[in-house]
Scaffold this active site. Structure first.
Site, PDB file in Angstrom:
ATOM      1  N   ARG A  50       0.827  -1.207   0.000  1.00 19.62           N
ATOM      2  CA  ARG A  50       0.000   0.000   0.000  1.00 19.62           C
ATOM      3  C   ARG A  50       0.861   1.257   0.000  1.00 19.62           C
ATOM      4  O   ARG A  50       0.523   2.262  -0.629  1.00 19.62           O
ATOM      5  CB  ARG A  50      -0.950  -0.009   1.205  1.00 19.62           C
ATOM      6  CG  ARG A  50      -1.948   1.148   1.189  1.00 19.62           C
ATOM      7  CD  ARG A  50      -2.992   1.025   2.273  1.00 19.62           C
ATOM      8  NE  ARG A  50      -2.425   1.106   3.612  1.00 19.62           N
ATOM      9  CZ  ARG A  50      -3.161   1.059   4.723  1.00 19.62           C
ATOM     10  NH1 ARG A  50      -4.476   0.919   4.655  1.00 19.62           N
ATOM     11  NH2 ARG A  50      -2.587   1.142   5.906  1.00 19.62           N
ATOM     12  N   LYS A 149      -2.609   7.218   1.490  1.00 16.30           N
ATOM     13  CA  LYS A 149      -2.388   7.467   2.924  1.00 16.30           C
ATOM     14  C   LYS A 149      -1.317   8.548   3.041  1.00 16.30           C
ATOM     15  O   LYS A 149      -0.131   8.271   3.245  1.00 16.30           O
ATOM     16  CB  LYS A 149      -1.977   6.177   3.623  1.00 16.30           C
ATOM     17  CG  LYS A 149      -2.276   6.149   5.114  1.00 16.30           C
ATOM     18  CD  LYS A 149      -2.202   4.737   5.644  1.00 16.30           C
ATOM     19  CE  LYS A 149      -2.386   4.693   7.161  1.00 16.30           C
ATOM     20  NZ  LYS A 149      -3.718   5.173   7.585  1.00 16.30           N
ATOM     21  N   GLU A 182     -16.176   6.902   6.503  1.00 19.35           N
ATOM     22  CA  GLU A 182     -15.367   6.195   7.488  1.00 19.35           C
ATOM     23  C   GLU A 182     -15.403   6.993   8.769  1.00 19.35           C
ATOM     24  O   GLU A 182     -16.048   8.048   8.840  1.00 19.35           O
ATOM     25  CB  GLU A 182     -13.929   6.024   6.993  1.00 19.35           C
ATOM     26  CG  GLU A 182     -13.208   7.340   6.719  1.00 19.35           C
ATOM     27  CD  GLU A 182     -11.782   7.139   6.200  1.00 19.35           C
ATOM     28  OE1 GLU A 182     -11.409   5.999   5.892  1.00 19.35           O
ATOM     29  OE2 GLU A 182     -11.048   8.139   6.110  1.00 19.35           O
TER      30      GLU A 182
END
Length: 288
Positions: A50, A149, A182
């Site tokens: 990721r 991220k 989220e």
């Protein structure tokens, strides 16, 4: 404490980056939060994959191989004598000029911090956590994909501040269409009539490593699951609700916006997920 900084371990008070680093100036960089359980770095390969995807998305060329970063993570944990803890892996764009252009950034900076963490008090895992929905909306994926991220977490931080000012530990964030995206630091799962449902990345959810683990556990337990647009109403009438995240692990939610979830206690299916998760953490990862 020892910090891994650009290919060497240094004392924490000597771990310094330039004030001209674009990670500091603009939040230009990426990170991963990783857990260490009994000397095993949980899902390290998945986290590093990721990380590579995030780097590619923001056009940041990393000069290290995946194996080199993996070795550095393990080395940092060993240097700090950790068997259980939390690892923060940070890569910044590097030192540049006082402008948005990345052309003058010389080289990325690699920072690895290995320490302990407790995101929520223990009693919330036993008795469940109450949360609320806050006004701050999740960034539109067309503006900044939630799957990246990045070091710029101001969107989530503002939502966290709103929750804490009202006395809550965590909060649900909606997207610009009014669907659940989220929480400020965790993915959201509801259980309704035996089916596990979670928002998709297109709704503004991070593709969490623990989220993926929860979906694997659902398959293992024979619980059907799907990604779907989730409304606040869906949350309020859910039979069970839990959050997942690297730091949070799996935490049951018993109240949202003053509405009890189910009977207001952690649900039986949630307990099965938590039990299955704890079985996995020491066998699915990289040993130090």
């Amino acid at each position: 404490m020892k910090i891994y900084l650009n290919d060497q371990l240094v004392d924490a008070d000597e771990a310094k980056v330039s004030v001209f680093d674009h990670g500091l100036l603009y939040g230009d960089g990426i990170f991963e939060g990783i857990r260490l359980y009994n000397g095993c770095v949980f899902k390290l390969e998945e986290h590093l994959e990721r990380l590579e995807y995030s780097a590619k998305a923001i056009m940041l060329t990393m000069p290290w191989t995946r194996q080199e970063i993996s070795d550095a993570v393990c080395e940092t944990c060993r240097a700090n004598g950790l068997k259980d803890g939390y690892i923060r892996l940070v890569i910044t764009r590097g030192v540049g000029s006082l402008g948005l252009s990345i052309k003058n950034c010389d080289k990325p900076q690699l920072i690895i911090i290995a320490d302990t963490i407790q995101l929520y008090p223990k009693e919330f895992y036993e008795n469940g956590l109450p949360i609320i929905t806050v006004p701050t909306r999740r960034c539109n994926p067309a503006a900044l994909p939630p799957t990246v991220k990045s070091l710029n977490y101001l969107n989530n931080i503002l939502a966290k501040i709103e929750a804490q000012h009202l006395g809550y530990q965590e909060a649900i964030m909606l997207n610009d269409q009014g669907y659940v995206a989220e929480c400020t630091g965790d993915n959201v799962f509801i259980i309704h009539k035996g089916v596990l449902i979670t928002p998709s990345a297109s709704a503004g959810a991070l593709k969490g490593i623990t989220r993926d683990t929860a979906l694997e556990i659902a398959d293992e337990l024979g619980i059907p699951w799907r990604e779907a647009n989730v409304t606040r109403y869906d949350i309020w009438v859910a039979d069970e609700l839990f959050l997942t995240g690297t730091a949070a692990e799996i935490v049951p939610i018993v109240e949202v916006d003053a509405r009890k979830i189910g009977d207001g206690k952690p649900g039986q299916i949630t307990a099965r997920f938590l039990e299955a998760f704890r079985r996995r953490v020491c066998v699915e990862g990289t040993m130090l």
